[in-house]
Design a protein around this motif. Structure first.
Motif, PDB file in Angstrom:
ATOM      1  N   THR A  34      16.916  36.855   1.164  1.00  0.00           N
ATOM      2  CA  THR A  34      16.275  35.588   1.514  1.00  0.00           C
ATOM      3  C   THR A  34      16.507  35.237   2.978  1.00  0.00           C
ATOM      4  O   THR A  34      15.584  34.787   3.685  1.00  0.00           O
ATOM      5  CB  THR A  34      16.815  34.461   0.608  1.00  0.00           C
ATOM      6  N   ALA A  47      13.629  34.943   5.841  1.00  0.00           N
ATOM      7  CA  ALA A  47      13.498  33.698   6.601  1.00  0.00           C
ATOM      8  C   ALA A  47      13.569  33.964   8.094  1.00  0.00           C
ATOM      9  O   ALA A  47      12.802  33.386   8.884  1.00  0.00           O
ATOM     10  CB  ALA A  47      14.584  32.715   6.180  1.00  0.00           C
ATOM     11  N   ARG A  79      10.371  35.443   9.366  1.00  0.00           N
ATOM     12  CA  ARG A  79       9.255  34.504   9.361  1.00  0.00           C
ATOM     13  C   ARG A  79       9.462  33.338  10.326  1.00  0.00           C
ATOM     14  O   ARG A  79       8.630  32.443  10.411  1.00  0.00           O
ATOM     15  CB  ARG A  79       9.049  33.962   7.938  1.00  0.00           C
ATOM     16  N   GLY A  80      10.600  33.336  11.040  1.00  0.00           N
ATOM     17  CA  GLY A  80      10.873  32.238  11.961  1.00  0.00           C
ATOM     18  C   GLY A  80      11.037  30.919  11.255  1.00  0.00           C
ATOM     19  O   GLY A  80      10.592  29.876  11.753  1.00  0.00           O
ATOM     20  N   ALA A  81      11.714  30.931  10.107  1.00  0.00           N
ATOM     21  CA  ALA A  81      11.772  29.745   9.267  1.00  0.00           C
ATOM     22  C   ALA A  81      12.703  28.663   9.796  1.00  0.00           C
ATOM     23  O   ALA A  81      12.642  27.532   9.346  1.00  0.00           O
ATOM     24  CB  ALA A  81      12.211  30.138   7.852  1.00  0.00           C
ATOM     25  N   GLY A  82      13.602  28.972  10.716  1.00  0.00           N
ATOM     26  CA  GLY A  82      14.512  27.965  11.239  1.00  0.00           C
ATOM     27  C   GLY A  82      15.703  27.751  10.331  1.00  0.00           C
ATOM     28  O   GLY A  82      15.898  28.454   9.338  1.00  0.00           O
ATOM     29  N   ARG A  86      16.559  25.620   8.046  1.00  0.00           N
ATOM     30  CA  ARG A  86      16.362  25.353   6.616  1.00  0.00           C
ATOM     31  C   ARG A  86      16.127  26.657   5.853  1.00  0.00           C
ATOM     32  O   ARG A  86      16.631  26.839   4.744  1.00  0.00           O
ATOM     33  CB  ARG A  86      15.200  24.383   6.403  1.00  0.00           C
ATOM     34  N   GLY A  87      15.381  27.577   6.452  1.00  0.00           N
ATOM     35  CA  GLY A  87      15.161  28.864   5.810  1.00  0.00           C
ATOM     36  C   GLY A  87      16.391  29.746   5.840  1.00  0.00           C
ATOM     37  O   GLY A  87      16.703  30.439   4.869  1.00  0.00           O
ATOM     38  N   ASN A 127      23.166  22.022   7.928  1.00  0.00           N
ATOM     39  CA  ASN A 127      21.945  21.334   7.531  1.00  0.00           C
ATOM     40  C   ASN A 127      22.244  20.058   6.754  1.00  0.00           C
ATOM     41  O   ASN A 127      21.563  19.043   6.917  1.00  0.00           O
ATOM     42  CB  ASN A 127      21.073  22.253   6.661  1.00  0.00           C
ATOM     43  N   HIS A 137       9.556  15.400   9.520  1.00  0.00           N
ATOM     44  CA  HIS A 137       9.265  16.184   8.318  1.00  0.00           C
ATOM     45  C   HIS A 137       9.362  15.304   7.068  1.00  0.00           C
ATOM     46  O   HIS A 137       8.477  15.327   6.196  1.00  0.00           O
ATOM     47  CB  HIS A 137      10.243  17.362   8.228  1.00  0.00           C
ATOM     48  N   SER A 160       4.310  22.765   7.442  1.00  0.00           N
ATOM     49  CA  SER A 160       4.978  23.826   8.193  1.00  0.00           C
ATOM     50  C   SER A 160       5.523  23.317   9.521  1.00  0.00           C
ATOM     51  O   SER A 160       5.334  22.146   9.896  1.00  0.00           O
ATOM     52  CB  SER A 160       3.998  24.973   8.461  1.00  0.00           C
ATOM     53  N   HIS A 161       6.171  24.229  10.235  1.00  0.00           N
ATOM     54  CA  HIS A 161       6.754  23.899  11.539  1.00  0.00           C
ATOM     55  C   HIS A 161       5.687  23.403  12.513  1.00  0.00           C
ATOM     56  O   HIS A 161       5.945  22.480  13.295  1.00  0.00           O
ATOM     57  CB  HIS A 161       7.447  25.133  12.096  1.00  0.00           C
TER      58      HIS A 161
END
Length: 323
Positions: free
Chosen positions: A131, A135, A138-141, A143-144, A229, A268, A282-283
């Protein structure tokens, strides 16, 4: 097996008294080992333990697999035991997302109907490492990168992942020791799925290059980022209350004074309050809102999922009501 039982005992220790704990079990090694451990541990803590298996109907023989899981669970003394068939057609997202959404919807329904104190899933350290890598790609930041939480709310029922520090090989060994024959989901080796490619190609390559400790390190990264986070999310909750305008919008000067990390979370959260679907938010949508605060040059509205539009007007962010 002892390590898995200890992990389950720790996960159940803080639960409120009441209904049974339910194990979500596909019949794979991870969830089967979890179910066996829960069947052993829960009664010793004075709590009933049951099982639910979800049949997605995507593979030949899935109904037989579900029936076999149910039969084993009853022999193991688990109760209640339920098998639920779901239809994944017509759901948004790709096949993985559709199956996941249908599965969690079914699990939540069963847990609510049974008055479950918690729902347990068999996600392991290896799943967490996958996971985090997905993440990152995918550049999820943050939170990812926080991966899967050990505990979250699922429609009012705690969803627990006791095995996030247990390796996949440990669950296979536990099944072998107990004489259990786990089911191997063919989707786990289907190269058309990104997670399957990470599992079969990327993680083994990382282990060869960096050593087996890379799996623990990736999982540790998720725990550390999740802790950060949590603090930022708490700050964002307080900040959102502070920047609210009496008309329901957000005050731009107050937003601009926030740190970028907190402001992004505030925007957000506000977008979700407005009705933007979380899965589609999304971002880039949050960035568009942030631009109205930090780089406004008289531009028009920021467009959010769900047909929402947000404009900057008279020193505040406000939604545009469609006519």
């Amino acid at each position: 097996m002892a390590a898995i039982r200890v992990a389950v005992r720790r996960a159940l220790a803080d639960l409120s008294p009441g209904g049974p704990v339910l194990v979500a079990c596909s019949g794979g090694a991870d969830s089967l080992a979890l179910a066996a451990a829960t069947a052993f541990v829960a009664p010793r803590l004075g709590r009933a333990a049951g099982l639910v298996t979800v049949d997605h109907g995507l593979q030949e023989g899935s109904a037989r697999r579900a029936a076999a899981v149910v039969a084993w669970a009853r022999e193991a003394g688990l109760a209640p035991v339920e098998s639920v068939r779901v239809d994944v057609t017509g759901r948004p997202g790709g096949p993985e997302a559709a199956a996941r959404e249908a599965r969690y919807r079914a699990l939540a329904d069963v847990a609510g109907r049974c008055g479950a104190a918690a729902l347990l899933t068999g996600h392991t350290r290896d799943d967490q490492a996958e996971t985090v890598l997905l993440a990152l790609a995918r550049g999820a930041g943050p939170r990812g990168l926080a991966g899967m939480p050990a505990r979250r709310d699922l429609d009012g029922v705690p969803l627990l992942r006791p095995l996030l520090e247990i390796g996949r090989e440990q669950t296979r060994t536990a099944c072998a020791v107990l004489g259990l024959s786990p089911w191997d989901d063919p989707h786990n080796t289907d190269a058309s799925y990104a997670r399957a490619r990470v599992r079969s190609d990327v993680l083994p390559a990382l282990v060869r290059a960096l050593g087996p400790g890379v799996l623990d390190n990736l999982a540790r990264t998720a725990r550390l980022v999740a802790a950060d986070n949590a603090v930022l999310d708490e700050l964002a909750v307080a900040a959102l209350a502070d920047v609210r305008h009496p008309d329901g919008g957000l005050a731009v000067p107050a937003l601009a004074a926030l740190s970028p990390a907190v402001r992004g979370r505030v925007l957000h959260a506000w977008a979700r309050e407005l009705g933007a679907p979380p899965a589609a938010l999304s971002h880039r949508h949050v960035t568009a809102l942030d631009t109205l605060v930090t780089a406004w040059r008289g531009q028009g509205a920021a467009h959010l999922p769900g047909g929402l539009r947000v404009v900057r007007r008279d020193g505040r962010l406000a939604t545009v009501v469609p006519h």
